[in-house]
Design a protein around this motif. Structure first.
Motif, mmCIF file in Angstrom:
data_model
loop_
_atom_site.group_PDB
_atom_site.id
_atom_site.type_symbol
_atom_site.label_atom_id
_atom_site.label_comp_id
_atom_site.label_asym_id
_atom_site.label_seq_id
_atom_site.Cartn_x
_atom_site.Cartn_y
_atom_site.Cartn_z
ATOM 1 N N SER A 152 0.822 -1.212 0.000
ATOM 2 C CA SER A 152 0.000 0.000 0.000
ATOM 3 C C SER A 152 0.856 1.262 0.000
ATOM 4 N N ALA A 153 2.010 1.218 0.681
ATOM 5 C CA ALA A 153 2.903 2.386 0.741
ATOM 6 C C ALA A 153 3.907 2.403 -0.410
ATOM 7 N N LYS A 154 3.944 1.331 -1.208
ATOM 8 C CA LYS A 154 4.866 1.198 -2.339
ATOM 9 C C LYS A 154 6.315 1.348 -1.884
ATOM 10 N N ILE A 155 6.663 0.596 -0.844
ATOM 11 C CA ILE A 155 8.023 0.591 -0.322
ATOM 12 C C ILE A 155 8.521 -0.845 -0.262
ATOM 13 N N SER A 156 9.841 -1.000 -0.180
ATOM 14 C CA SER A 156 10.417 -2.352 -0.174
ATOM 15 C C SER A 156 11.040 -2.723 1.164
ATOM 16 N N SER A 157 11.095 -1.778 2.117
ATOM 17 C CA SER A 157 11.671 -2.052 3.430
ATOM 18 C C SER A 157 10.775 -1.490 4.521
ATOM 19 N N LEU A 158 10.724 -2.194 5.639
ATOM 20 C CA LEU A 158 10.002 -1.732 6.817
ATOM 21 C C LEU A 158 10.910 -1.887 8.028
ATOM 22 N N PHE A 159 11.092 -0.834 8.772
ATOM 23 C CA PHE A 159 11.813 -0.961 10.030
ATOM 24 C C PHE A 159 10.867 -1.545 11.070
ATOM 25 N N VAL A 160 11.416 -2.397 11.922
ATOM 26 C CA VAL A 160 10.611 -3.161 12.879
ATOM 27 C C VAL A 160 10.831 -2.600 14.279
ATOM 28 N N THR A 161 9.730 -2.432 14.996
ATOM 29 C CA THR A 161 9.815 -1.891 16.351
ATOM 30 C C THR A 161 9.201 -2.856 17.359
ATOM 31 N N ASP A 162 9.537 -2.647 18.610
ATOM 32 C CA ASP A 162 8.957 -3.402 19.720
ATOM 33 C C ASP A 162 8.577 -2.383 20.785
ATOM 34 N N GLY A 163 7.286 -2.033 20.827
ATOM 35 C CA GLY A 163 6.854 -0.999 21.758
ATOM 36 C C GLY A 163 7.461 0.349 21.467
ATOM 37 N N GLY A 164 7.726 0.632 20.192
ATOM 38 C CA GLY A 164 8.321 1.911 19.801
ATOM 39 C C GLY A 164 9.834 1.876 19.687
ATOM 40 N N LYS A 165 10.474 0.864 20.251
ATOM 41 C CA LYS A 165 11.937 0.738 20.193
ATOM 42 C C LYS A 165 12.337 0.010 18.917
ATOM 43 N N LEU A 166 13.300 0.534 18.184
ATOM 44 C CA LEU A 166 13.763 -0.079 16.948
ATOM 45 C C LEU A 166 14.488 -1.386 17.236
ATOM 46 N N VAL A 167 14.069 -2.477 16.554
ATOM 47 C CA VAL A 167 14.700 -3.776 16.807
ATOM 48 C C VAL A 167 15.131 -4.497 15.538
ATOM 49 N N GLY A 168 14.735 -4.013 14.353
ATOM 50 C CA GLY A 168 15.139 -4.737 13.153
ATOM 51 C C GLY A 168 14.616 -4.106 11.883
ATOM 52 N N LEU A 169 14.797 -4.831 10.778
ATOM 53 C CA LEU A 169 14.348 -4.381 9.468
ATOM 54 C C LEU A 169 13.847 -5.576 8.673
ATOM 55 N N LEU A 170 12.748 -5.378 7.959
ATOM 56 C CA LEU A 170 12.174 -6.407 7.094
ATOM 57 C C LEU A 170 12.180 -5.890 5.666
ATOM 58 N N HIS A 171 12.706 -6.706 4.737
ATOM 59 C CA HIS A 171 12.794 -6.309 3.336
ATOM 60 C C HIS A 171 11.881 -7.192 2.494
ATOM 61 N N MET A 172 11.425 -6.660 1.377
ATOM 62 C CA MET A 172 10.563 -7.420 0.477
ATOM 63 C C MET A 172 11.223 -8.730 0.031
ATOM 64 N N HIS A 173 12.518 -8.728 -0.129
ATOM 65 C CA HIS A 173 13.224 -9.949 -0.522
ATOM 66 C C HIS A 173 13.079 -11.053 0.528
ATOM 67 N N ASP A 174 12.985 -10.657 1.795
ATOM 68 C CA ASP A 174 12.770 -11.644 2.864
ATOM 69 C C ASP A 174 11.407 -12.311 2.699
ATOM 70 N N LEU A 175 10.413 -11.527 2.325
ATOM 71 C CA LEU A 175 9.078 -12.079 2.110
ATOM 72 C C LEU A 175 9.034 -12.972 0.897
ATOM 73 N N LEU A 176 9.777 -12.612 -0.136
ATOM 74 C CA LEU A 176 9.844 -13.433 -1.340
ATOM 75 C C LEU A 176 10.502 -14.777 -1.043
ATOM 76 N N ARG A 177 11.601 -14.743 -0.303
ATOM 77 C CA ARG A 177 12.307 -15.991 0.041
ATOM 78 C C ARG A 177 11.444 -16.903 0.904
ATOM 79 N N ALA A 178 10.613 -16.305 1.767
ATOM 80 C CA ALA A 178 9.770 -17.094 2.654
ATOM 81 C C ALA A 178 8.490 -17.574 1.974
ATOM 82 N N GLY A 179 8.279 -17.138 0.711
ATOM 83 C CA GLY A 179 7.078 -17.557 -0.011
ATOM 84 C C GLY A 179 5.839 -16.772 0.367
ATOM 85 N N VAL A 180 6.031 -15.610 0.980
ATOM 86 C CA VAL A 180 4.887 -14.795 1.403
ATOM 87 C C VAL A 180 4.376 -13.939 0.251
ATOM 88 N N ALA A 181 5.300 -13.348 -0.488
ATOM 89 C CA ALA A 181 4.923 -12.441 -1.585
ATOM 90 C C ALA A 181 4.923 -13.191 -2.917
#
Length: 331
Positions: free
Chosen positions: A302-331
């Motif tokens: 929906s946002a037309k982006i390929s990366s999402l930073f991941v948070t835990d209660g507002g604290k930055l903890v990681g990053l998720l990329h579209m390629h990760d979703l492709l490898r996992a068979g999600v996209a």
């Protein structure tokens, strides 16, 4: 030689008209079924769901012919949505498969006419051992309807078959009622996405039911630049990490993101000497680590982006990329 001789090849318009007529006829049958729920059928459905929810064993689903195919699908849907279920073929029941049915079970029997002879052994067995029977039929006064503790009498609409013989609209109505029971039970039990994933670990559906925390990059793999960092260093970090983005942080809080697009929009002779705050986009899209990856994919699309930073209660903890979703068979 086929038993039925083809009259000739119909043109495209004829095929489209036939397909539309079939679908609209079945839609009309669904409308009849939905309307019937406001009367006695709705009351009986509620009773059936109560009995199925209280079942201490399994839902034994049975039916013959086309009703049998619907019954097998119904058993699979029930089992996959948290209600233990098993299909028992009525013709095999009298040859030993009655042993699959216990007094703790509930029988869900499908027969449009309600006069399917092959169901006799199951109905007799159920009466003998006081097994609850729920019927899905068009005739509450039929043999099956009278034998059932609850008979879900579906309204009779026109079959889509022009001969009025092949189960079409009636089969769809049975399928819809079986789905309605399964969904009502799912909602009664409050099935969670985590529990649903337990029953669906494989395929794309299973992949979409993983959590972001299981796919995200963490630690040194995450491209970050602190507030005040010159763009010359941020660009090196972006290139080295290979995600096409760098997160701007103030302590452990993400305050902005710089992407390739941001670089192009701010490209000038001074950019390398500017601090990251000059180039970054504020209020970046993020996702919580305990969110399903299917939700993360929808956010990216929906946002037309390929990366999402991941948070835990507002604290930055990681990053998720579209390629990760492709490898996992999600996209």
């Amino acid at each position: 030689m086929s038993v039925v001789e083809l009259r000739g090849s119909p043109n495209e318009a004829d095929v489209k008209a036939s397909a539309e007529r079939t679908i609209r006829t079945e839609i009309s049958a669904m409308a009849l079924l939905a309307d019937a729920l406001s009367g006695n059928l709705g009351r009986d459905v509620a009773r059936a769901v109560d009995l199925m929810a209280a079942c201490q064993g399994r839902i034994i689903v049975t039916g013959m012919g086309k009703s049998g195919h619907i019954a097998a699908k119904a058993a699979a849907t029930l089992a996959s949505t948290g209600t233990p279920a098993q299909f028992v073929h009525p013709a095999e029941a009298s040859h030993g498969d009655l042993g699959m049915i216990t007094a703790s079970d509930v029988v869900l029997a499908l027969s449009w006419s309600g006069e399917t002879k092959e169901l006799a052994s199951i109905l007799t067995y159920a009466k003998r051992f006081k097994v609850t029977v729920i019927a899905i039929t068009s005739n509450a006064a039929s043999t099956l309807g009278r034998a059932a503790d609850v008979a879900l009498a579906l309204p009779v609409g026109a079959e889509a078959c022009p001969l009025g013989l092949a189960p079409t609209s009636s089969a769809v109505a049975q399928l819809a009622m079986a789905d309605a029971l399964a969904v009502a039970l799912l909602e009664r039990r409050g099935l969670t996405p985590t529990q649903f994933h337990t029953f669906h670990p494989g395929g794309k559906l299973g992949a979409r039911l993983q959590f972001v925390a299981g796919l995200m990059h963490t630690g040194e793999r995450v491209p970050l630049a602190a507030v005040g960092t010159p763009m010359s260093e941020a660009i090196i970090t972006m290139s080295a990490k290979g995600f096409g983005a760098v997160g701007v942080v103030d302590g452990d809080r993400l305050v902005g993101v710089i992407t390739d697009g941001d670089l192009r929009r701010h490209l000038n002779d001074e950019i390398l000497r500017q601090p990251v705050e000059y180039v970054m986009s504020k209020a970046p899209k993020t996702v919580e680590k305990d969110v399903l990856v299917g939700v993360a994919l929808e956010t990216m699309n929906s946002a037309k982006i390929s990366s999402l930073f991941v948070t835990d209660g507002g604290k930055l903890v990681g990053l998720l990329h579209m390629h990760d979703l492709l490898r996992a068979g999600v996209a």
